[in-house]
Design a protein around this motif. Sequence first.
Motif, PDB file in Angstrom:
ATOM      1  N   GLY A  22       0.839  -1.198   0.000  1.00 10.71           N
ATOM      2  CA  GLY A  22       0.000   0.000   0.000  1.00 10.71           C
ATOM      3  C   GLY A  22       0.869   1.240   0.000  1.00 10.71           C
ATOM      4  O   GLY A  22       2.026   1.191  -0.413  1.00 10.71           O
ATOM      5  N   ASN A  23       0.316   2.348   0.466  1.00  5.66           N
ATOM      6  CA  ASN A  23       1.120   3.563   0.596  1.00  5.66           C
ATOM      7  C   ASN A  23       0.626   4.365   1.788  1.00  5.66           C
ATOM      8  O   ASN A  23      -0.485   4.183   2.266  1.00  5.66           O
ATOM      9  CB  ASN A  23       1.121   4.389  -0.697  1.00  5.66           C
ATOM     10  N   LYS A  26      -2.844   6.396   1.399  1.00  2.00           N
ATOM     11  CA  LYS A  26      -4.098   5.629   1.342  1.00  2.00           C
ATOM     12  C   LYS A  26      -4.160   4.514   2.372  1.00  2.00           C
ATOM     13  O   LYS A  26      -5.208   3.926   2.578  1.00  2.00           O
ATOM     14  CB  LYS A  26      -4.284   5.050  -0.051  1.00  2.00           C
ATOM     15  N   ILE A  28      -2.699   0.823   4.319  1.00  2.68           N
ATOM     16  CA  ILE A  28      -2.369  -0.554   3.952  1.00  2.68           C
ATOM     17  C   ILE A  28      -3.422  -1.087   3.005  1.00  2.68           C
ATOM     18  O   ILE A  28      -4.622  -0.915   3.226  1.00  2.68           O
ATOM     19  CB  ILE A  28      -2.244  -1.425   5.208  1.00  2.68           C
ATOM     20  N   SER A  29      -2.972  -1.748   1.965  1.00  2.00           N
ATOM     21  CA  SER A  29      -3.866  -2.356   0.984  1.00  2.00           C
ATOM     22  C   SER A  29      -3.830  -3.872   1.151  1.00  2.00           C
ATOM     23  O   SER A  29      -2.806  -4.503   0.862  1.00  2.00           O
ATOM     24  CB  SER A  29      -3.431  -2.002  -0.437  1.00  2.00           C
ATOM     25  N   PRO A  30      -4.931  -4.478   1.614  1.00  6.20           N
ATOM     26  CA  PRO A  30      -4.957  -5.939   1.728  1.00  6.20           C
ATOM     27  C   PRO A  30      -4.668  -6.630   0.395  1.00  6.20           C
ATOM     28  O   PRO A  30      -3.990  -7.659   0.358  1.00  6.20           O
ATOM     29  CB  PRO A  30      -6.371  -6.243   2.212  1.00  6.20           C
ATOM     30  N   GLY A  31      -5.136  -6.061  -0.708  1.00  5.95           N
ATOM     31  CA  GLY A  31      -4.890  -6.649  -2.022  1.00  5.95           C
ATOM     32  C   GLY A  31      -3.423  -6.650  -2.392  1.00  5.95           C
ATOM     33  O   GLY A  31      -2.883  -7.666  -2.858  1.00  5.95           O
ATOM     34  N   TYR A  32      -2.754  -5.520  -2.214  1.00  8.31           N
ATOM     35  CA  TYR A  32      -1.325  -5.440  -2.511  1.00  8.31           C
ATOM     36  C   TYR A  32      -0.504  -6.312  -1.556  1.00  8.31           C
ATOM     37  O   TYR A  32       0.467  -6.940  -1.954  1.00  8.31           O
ATOM     38  CB  TYR A  32      -0.815  -4.005  -2.455  1.00  8.31           C
ATOM     39  N   THR A  33      -0.931  -6.323  -0.304  1.00 11.11           N
ATOM     40  CA  THR A  33      -0.233  -7.163   0.671  1.00 11.11           C
ATOM     41  C   THR A  33      -0.344  -8.627   0.270  1.00 11.11           C
ATOM     42  O   THR A  33       0.646  -9.368   0.290  1.00 11.11           O
ATOM     43  CB  THR A  33      -0.789  -6.933   2.086  1.00 11.11           C
ATOM     44  N   GLN A  35      -0.849  -9.781  -2.719  1.00 11.56           N
ATOM     45  CA  GLN A  35      -0.059  -9.961  -3.935  1.00 11.56           C
ATOM     46  C   GLN A  35       1.411 -10.178  -3.581  1.00 11.56           C
ATOM     47  O   GLN A  35       2.080 -11.044  -4.155  1.00 11.56           O
ATOM     48  CB  GLN A  35      -0.210  -8.747  -4.839  1.00 11.56           C
TER      49      GLN A  35
END
Length: 77
Positions: A22-23, A26, A28-33, A35
Amino acid sequence: MFLSIRNVCVSPGATLLFHAGGNRQKGISPGYTQQMLSTYNAALQQYVTANHFMDTFDFHSISGRDIIKRFGYRACR
């Protein structure tokens, strides 16, 4: 994601840093994590998840030696 490179090798003297995807703007992004996690082998996925390395943007280190011996990645020659 370095560990997903085909034929990757790890230097025993290296230090690898793990963190959530994430960044900071915005969050933490569960999707990016997820991935990022999907690029690790099962043993490393379990370890970084169980130790909450992927729950924060803070860097958590694992030595190259441990990546090789504990998690089964190939050592560089």
